[in-house]
Design a protein around this motif. Structure first.
Motif, PDB file in Angstrom:
ATOM      1  N   TYR A  23      30.133  39.177  43.405  1.00 51.80           N
ATOM      2  CA  TYR A  23      29.032  40.047  42.981  1.00 51.80           C
ATOM      3  C   TYR A  23      27.705  39.648  43.617  1.00 51.80           C
ATOM      4  O   TYR A  23      26.650  40.084  43.180  1.00 51.80           O
ATOM      5  CB  TYR A  23      28.928  40.041  41.451  1.00 51.80           C
ATOM      6  N   ASN A  51      29.471  45.771  35.826  1.00 52.09           N
ATOM      7  CA  ASN A  51      30.649  45.150  36.437  1.00 52.09           C
ATOM      8  C   ASN A  51      31.612  44.540  35.431  1.00 52.09           C
ATOM      9  O   ASN A  51      32.690  44.086  35.808  1.00 52.09           O
ATOM     10  CB  ASN A  51      30.226  44.077  37.449  1.00 52.09           C
ATOM     11  N   GLY A  52      31.198  44.457  34.157  1.00 54.19           N
ATOM     12  CA  GLY A  52      32.069  43.884  33.134  1.00 54.19           C
ATOM     13  C   GLY A  52      32.229  42.380  33.224  1.00 54.19           C
ATOM     14  O   GLY A  52      33.203  41.828  32.715  1.00 54.19           O
ATOM     15  N   ILE A  53      31.292  41.700  33.851  1.00 52.01           N
ATOM     16  CA  ILE A  53      31.356  40.247  34.020  1.00 52.01           C
ATOM     17  C   ILE A  53      30.331  39.591  33.103  1.00 52.01           C
ATOM     18  O   ILE A  53      29.145  39.926  33.139  1.00 52.01           O
ATOM     19  CB  ILE A  53      31.067  39.838  35.486  1.00 52.01           C
ATOM     20  N   ILE A  54      30.798  38.630  32.300  1.00 48.70           N
ATOM     21  CA  ILE A  54      29.900  37.878  31.417  1.00 48.70           C
ATOM     22  C   ILE A  54      29.423  36.646  32.178  1.00 48.70           C
ATOM     23  O   ILE A  54      30.231  35.860  32.679  1.00 48.70           O
ATOM     24  CB  ILE A  54      30.617  37.453  30.125  1.00 48.70           C
ATOM     25  N   ALA A  55      28.107  36.481  32.261  1.00 49.41           N
ATOM     26  CA  ALA A  55      27.527  35.324  32.948  1.00 49.41           C
ATOM     27  C   ALA A  55      26.311  34.846  32.164  1.00 49.41           C
ATOM     28  O   ALA A  55      25.497  35.655  31.717  1.00 49.41           O
ATOM     29  CB  ALA A  55      27.121  35.697  34.369  1.00 49.41           C
ATOM     30  N   ALA A  60      21.818  39.423  33.400  1.00 52.72           N
ATOM     31  CA  ALA A  60      23.138  39.173  32.808  1.00 52.72           C
ATOM     32  C   ALA A  60      23.649  40.422  32.095  1.00 52.72           C
ATOM     33  O   ALA A  60      24.834  40.776  32.211  1.00 52.72           O
ATOM     34  CB  ALA A  60      23.076  37.994  31.846  1.00 52.72           C
ATOM     35  N   LEU A  86      24.685  42.965  34.732  1.00 54.90           N
ATOM     36  CA  LEU A  86      25.959  42.561  35.339  1.00 54.90           C
ATOM     37  C   LEU A  86      27.129  42.906  34.413  1.00 54.90           C
ATOM     38  O   LEU A  86      28.164  43.391  34.868  1.00 54.90           O
ATOM     39  CB  LEU A  86      25.940  41.056  35.649  1.00 54.90           C
ATOM     40  N   LEU A  87      26.931  42.690  33.129  1.00 55.77           N
ATOM     41  CA  LEU A  87      27.964  43.023  32.149  1.00 55.77           C
ATOM     42  C   LEU A  87      28.176  44.536  32.081  1.00 55.77           C
ATOM     43  O   LEU A  87      29.315  45.010  32.087  1.00 55.77           O
ATOM     44  CB  LEU A  87      27.598  42.464  30.772  1.00 55.77           C
ATOM     45  N   LYS A 144      32.832  32.564  39.927  1.00 52.39           N
ATOM     46  CA  LYS A 144      33.099  33.947  39.559  1.00 52.39           C
ATOM     47  C   LYS A 144      31.994  34.906  39.986  1.00 52.39           C
ATOM     48  O   LYS A 144      32.193  36.115  39.959  1.00 52.39           O
ATOM     49  CB  LYS A 144      33.363  34.053  38.065  1.00 52.39           C
ATOM     50  N   LEU A 145      30.832  34.394  40.391  1.00 55.34           N
ATOM     51  CA  LEU A 145      29.743  35.285  40.799  1.00 55.34           C
ATOM     52  C   LEU A 145      29.769  35.634  42.285  1.00 55.34           C
ATOM     53  O   LEU A 145      29.078  36.558  42.711  1.00 55.34           O
ATOM     54  CB  LEU A 145      28.393  34.656  40.448  1.00 55.34           C
TER      55      LEU A 145
END
Length: 130
Positions: free
Chosen positions: A67, A94-98, A87, A90-91, A63-64
């Motif tokens: 990005y 971009n709304g991505i949880i990592a 992290a 990124l959240l 998923k990364l």
């Protein structure tokens, strides 16, 4: 847990069945389970070969990956950024949880390394190829 049978055995079972024997007879003859012989023949009919399918996750995903440019630019702009801070950024952007560990592994795969500095912090730098 199933067995991983050799391609040679798979080919012999398939040839035995194609010679006119039943799947169950082939299973008893070669010492495999009935379901194994039946599934081998299903695979032979469907794909043209009884060879096993590739196992594991397909390469190149994750998923990364979309990005990657964002992450690399963020680290190059602020080499002392921590993974939890990255992290969070990124959240936010971009709304991505990592997970921080996932980000660290991702950056290491892209050639970054973590260098500790005397004040107790650290800096991510790109490894030189050569």
């Amino acid at each position: 847990m199933g067995h991983c049978y050799s391609l040679d055995l798979r080919m012999r079972v398939a040839a035995f069945v194609e010679a006119g024997h039943s799947c169950r007879t082939a299973a008893r003859h070669f010492g495999v389970s009935d379901s194994c012989a039946i599934k081998l023949m299903q695979r032979q009919r469907r794909f043209g070969s009884p060879a096993p399918a590739r196992q594991g996750r397909p390469p190149g995903g994750g998923k990364l990956v979309p990005y990657e440019t964002f992450l690399i630019q963020a680290v190059e702009a602020h080499p002392a950024i921590t993974m939890p801070e990255l992290a969070a950024r990124l959240l936010d952007e971009n709304g991505i949880i990592a997970a921080p560990a996932m980000l660290s592994r991702f950056l290491c795969q892209r050639g970054f390394s973590y260098k500790k500095i005397p004040d107790g912090g650290g800096v991510r730098t790109r490894r030189h190829s050569g």
